[in-house]
Design an enzyme around this catalytic site. Structure first.
Site, mmCIF file in Angstrom:
data_model
loop_
_atom_site.group_PDB
_atom_site.id
_atom_site.type_symbol
_atom_site.label_atom_id
_atom_site.label_comp_id
_atom_site.label_asym_id
_atom_site.label_seq_id
_atom_site.Cartn_x
_atom_site.Cartn_y
_atom_site.Cartn_z
ATOM 1 C CG ASP A 12 6.987 -6.795 -3.310
ATOM 2 O OD1 ASP A 12 6.923 -8.037 -3.093
ATOM 3 O OD2 ASP A 12 6.351 -5.961 -2.640
ATOM 4 N N GLY B 135 2.292 1.773 19.284
ATOM 5 C CA GLY B 135 3.425 2.471 19.898
ATOM 6 C C GLY B 135 3.481 3.940 19.491
ATOM 7 N NE ARG C 69 -5.068 -1.064 13.234
ATOM 8 C CZ ARG C 69 -4.179 -1.738 12.507
ATOM 9 N NH1 ARG C 69 -4.570 -2.665 11.656
ATOM 10 N NH2 ARG C 69 -2.891 -1.471 12.636
ATOM 11 C CB THR D 45 -3.455 -2.108 8.060
ATOM 12 O OG1 THR D 45 -3.320 -2.933 9.218
ATOM 13 C CG2 THR D 45 -3.612 -0.647 8.487
ATOM 14 C CB SER E 132 3.519 4.819 12.872
ATOM 15 O OG SER E 132 2.922 5.668 13.849
ATOM 16 C CB CYS E 133 0.086 6.557 9.312
ATOM 17 S SG CYS E 133 -0.657 5.092 10.067
ATOM 18 C CB THR E 134 -0.879 6.601 14.558
ATOM 19 O OG1 THR E 134 -1.715 5.704 13.816
ATOM 20 C CG2 THR E 134 -1.653 7.133 15.744
ATOM 21 N NE ARG F 28 -3.625 0.171 0.041
ATOM 22 C CZ ARG F 28 -4.035 0.622 -1.154
ATOM 23 N NH1 ARG F 28 -3.802 -0.079 -2.248
ATOM 24 N NH2 ARG F 28 -4.665 1.774 -1.266
ATOM 25 C CB ILE F 29 3.412 2.586 2.355
ATOM 26 C CG1 ILE F 29 2.431 2.545 3.542
ATOM 27 C CG2 ILE F 29 4.309 3.828 2.444
ATOM 28 C CD1 ILE F 29 1.407 3.659 3.590
#
Length: 329
Positions: free
Chosen positions: A33, A209, A231, A179, A148-150, A11-12
């Protein structure tokens, strides 16, 4: 031109490629990949259930992915040490595998000839940078983490509030979209039993975290912040709920004004601000790290307040990855 390679085309990795292609200073020369062939890479890049079809032309030529006429070499190598980064003149590897996220494992990219690595996950050993918060502390390190995104959503808001009013302590909850690691139906998840339950039909409490990591990018908040996650069955876009005990008394209007001012100043591309009656899907494809929802927050007393901030946990985060790449370059 800064030559970039992407390791991990999930995804990223795919969104980072979309964004990097729009940046004049960057040239993406390779994607690696081990689980994706070149024709499948083209298909996965072209079609995206969440962010829509890629607007340009996507084809293949031999082992190359060809996007709008631009050739990108595609490899299927499990061990990054075996990749031809030196031969390709790669300046920076973006590692979005979620596997090579510590200094010792990310070092393999440097051994393969790359000059620097940006990890798209929190790291225990690599220095973490959040654009808009502490990227000015970057001092030439060869391996860095974009956190992280958060953490990218939470840290700018926490910094603004802490700079203006002081934070004595705070608790964060992120209501987080599903996710790739979650399950479509109940299945084995030995490290996290709840995480093995059906993603589309449950609200699943989880650890994160992200809040503690804020203490790494803002040392003055070390030990003052922790949090957890739920989630929920949405595909993308998440929301941080931050409950803060302030050091100084403040009105909610003063807090709003402080965030609004920051969002119009040097944090313009990082922090958004809205007073509209928004919901999560309104932020699909939003390029900010965090969008402060002024009308969703509440205050109990002059030192006790809850603030709310949205983030496209895929797209907004991927924008910051590319920003960090440009910064360390």
């Amino acid at each position: 031109m800064v030559k970039v390679a992407i390791n991990g085309f999930g995804r990223i990795g795919r969104l980072v490629l979309r964004i990097a292609l729009q940046r004049k200073a960057l040239e993406v020369v390779a994607v690696n990949d081990p689980f994706i062939s070149v024709d499948y890479a083209a298909y996965m890049f072209k079609y995206d259930s969440t962010h829509g079809r890629y607007k340009g032309e996507v084809t293949t030529s031999g082992n190359d992915l060809v996007i709008d006429g631009h050739k990108i070499a595609v490899f299927q190598e499990k061990d990054p040490a075996n990749l031809p980064w030196g031969k390709l003149g790669v300046d920076i590897v973006i590692d979005s595998t979620g596997v090579f996220k510590e200094l010792d494992s990310a070092q393999k990219h440097l051994d393969a000839g790359a000059k620097k690595v940006v990890i798209t996950a929190p790291s225990k050993t690599a220095p973490m940078f959040v654009v808009g918060v502490n990227e000015d502390k970057y001092n030439g390190e060869t391996i860095v983490s974009n956190a992280s995104c958060t953490t990218n959503c939470l840290a700018p808001i926490a910094k603004i509030i802490n700079d203006e009013f002081g934070i004595d302590e705070a608790l964060m909850t992120t209501v987080h979209s599903i996710t790739a690691t979650q399950k479509t139906v109940d299945g084995p998840s030995h490290k996290d039993w709840r995480g093995g339950r059906t993603a589309s039909g449950n609200i699943i409490p989880s650890s994160t975290g992200a809040a503690k990591a804020v203490g790494k990018v803002l040392p003055e908040l070390q030990g003052k912040l922790t949090g957890m996650a739920f989630r929920v069955p949405t595909v993308d876009v998440s929301v941080v709920d931050l409950t803060v005990k302030l050091a100084k008394e403040a009105t909610y209007d003063e807090i709003k004004a402080a965030v609004k001012k920051a969002s119009q100043g040097k944090l313009k591309n990082v922090v958004g601000y809205t007073e509209d009656s928004v919901v999560s899907s309104d932020f699909l494809g939003d390029t900010h790290s965090t969008i402060f929802d002024a009308s969703a927050g509440i205050q109990l007393s002059p030192k006790f307040v809850k603030v709310v901030a949205w983030y496209d946990n895929e797209y907004g985060y991927s924008e910051r990855v590319v920003d960090l790449v440009e910064h360390v370059a």
